[in-house]
Design an enzyme around this catalytic site. Structure first.
Site, PDB file in Angstrom:
ATOM      1  CE1 TYR A 158       0.495 -45.655  13.801  1.00 13.07           C
ATOM      2  CE2 TYR A 158      -0.231 -47.583  14.947  1.00 13.07           C
ATOM      3  CZ  TYR A 158      -0.241 -46.633  13.875  1.00 13.07           C
ATOM      4  OH  TYR A 158      -1.402 -46.493  13.109  1.00 13.07           O
ATOM      5  CE  LYS A 162      -2.444 -43.753  14.301  1.00 19.24           C
ATOM      6  NZ  LYS A 162      -3.214 -42.800  13.380  1.00 19.24           N
TER       7      LYS A 162
END
Length: 264
Positions: A158, A162
Site C-alpha cells: 500500500y 502511495k
C-alpha cells in the site's frame, strides 16, 4: 459568485469518507460534480444527499470501478458531454489491504495496484485529454498518504502505491504543464471517517495523543486542501505533495492502543 461556479469537477471514490467530503465541498462552492464510486447505489445515494443539501441537481452519480479503464473513459466522456468539459479531477479512489511482506500474495498485490496505480494513472489520463480537448486550464489532484512517506508494518505494498502517486504528480506535472494543467497530490494523514471509526471507536483520542498539534484530521481538512489546489490561488503550484497530517510525519509514532491490522 461562488469560487467554483461554472467549473466541472470529477471526484473518484466518493461514496463516503474523504471523497464524499470533497464532492460536497466543491458542490457547495458552486461546481458541477461527477461523483464516482464502485458501488453504483452508494454513488446515487451520496449524490442525492448533496443535491438535497444544496437545492440543485449539480452532482451526477457514476458507478464504476476505476480499475476498469473502459468504464473510466466512458464515465469521463458521458459527464463531459453533458456539462461541456472538465476543469478539475480529484483522483481519490483507492483501496487498502494489510499483509506482511513474507506472506503477501500476488492476488492481493494485483488487486491493490489495479485501483491505486492503474486506476489513478488512467483516470488522470482521461481527465487530462478532456481538459486539453476543451482547452481548459485544468487541475489534477492525486490522493497520496503519509504511508507513502513513512514505512508502516504490514503496509509495504500500500505504501509503495502511495509513494508512486507522489512521483506521478511530478511526472504528470512535467508533461502537462504546457497545457496549463497542474498536477499535485495530497498526503493524507490520520483522518476521522466512517471507516476509521468503525476500525477503532477511540480513533480520535488515540491519534490525538501522537499528533504534534494534538488533533486528528477531519475530512474537511483534506477537502479544504483540495479546494485550495484547485483554485486560482494555487496556479503556480504543480508537481508537489502537500502533507495534511498535523505534523505527524515529523516523527511518525503509532498510538500504542490503536487496534489496526498493522501488527498482524
Amino acid at each position: 459568485m461562488k469560487r467554483f461556479s461554472q467549473q466541472n469537477v470529477l471526484v473518484t471514490g466518493a461514496g463516503t469518507g474523504i471523497g464524499f467530503g470533497i464532492c460536497r465541498s466543491f458542490a457547495l462552492e458552486g461546481a458541477t460534480v461527477a461523483l464516482n464510486d464502485k458501488d453504483e447505489n452508494l454513488a446515487r445515494q451520496a449524490a442525492s444527499t448533496i443535491n438535497k443539501e444544496i437545492g440543485t441537481d449539480s452532482v451526477y452519480p457514476y458507478g464504476c470501478n476505476v480499475a476498469d479503464i473502459v468504464q473510466v473513459r466512458e464515465m469521463v466522456k458521458d459527464f463531459t458531454g453533458k456539462v461541456g468539459g472538465l476543469h478539475i479531477a480529484v483522483i481519490n479512489a483507492g483501496i487498502t489491504n494489510y499483509g506482511p511482506f513474507l506472506t503477501y500474495t500476488p492476488e492481493a498485490f494485483d488487486t491493490l495496484t489495479s485501483v491505486n496505480l492503474r486506476g489513478s494513472y488512467f483516470t488522470a489520463q482521461a481527465a487530462a485529454l478532456s481538459m486539453i480537448e476543451h482547452k481548459h486550464a485544468g487541475r489534477i489532484i492525486l490522493m497520496s498518504s503519509v504511508t507513502g512517506l513513512q514505512a508502516h508494518i504490514n503496509l509495504s505494498a500500500y505504501g509503495m502505491t502511495k509513494a508512486a502517486l507522489r512521483l506521478m504528480a511530478k511526472a504528470l506535472a512535467l508533461e502537462l504543464g504546457s497545457y496549463q494543467i497542474t498536477v499535485n497530490a495530497i498526503g493524507a494523514g490520520a483522518t476521522i471517517t466512517e471507516r476509521t471509526l468503525s476500525d477503532d471507536p477511540d480513533y480520535e483520542r488515540n491519534w490525538n495523543s501522537v499528533a504534534p498539534n494534538g488533533r486528528t484530521g477531519y475530512v474537511e481538512d483534506i477537502a479544504n486542501t483540495a479546494l485550495f489546489l484547485a483554485s486560482a490561488e494555487a496556479r503556480h503550484i504543480t508537481g508537489d505533495t502537500i502533507m495534511v497530517d498535523g505534523g505527524w510525519t515529523v516523527y511518525s509514532p503509532v498510538p500504542s492502543q490503536h487496534p489496526t491490522e498493522q501488527h498482524k
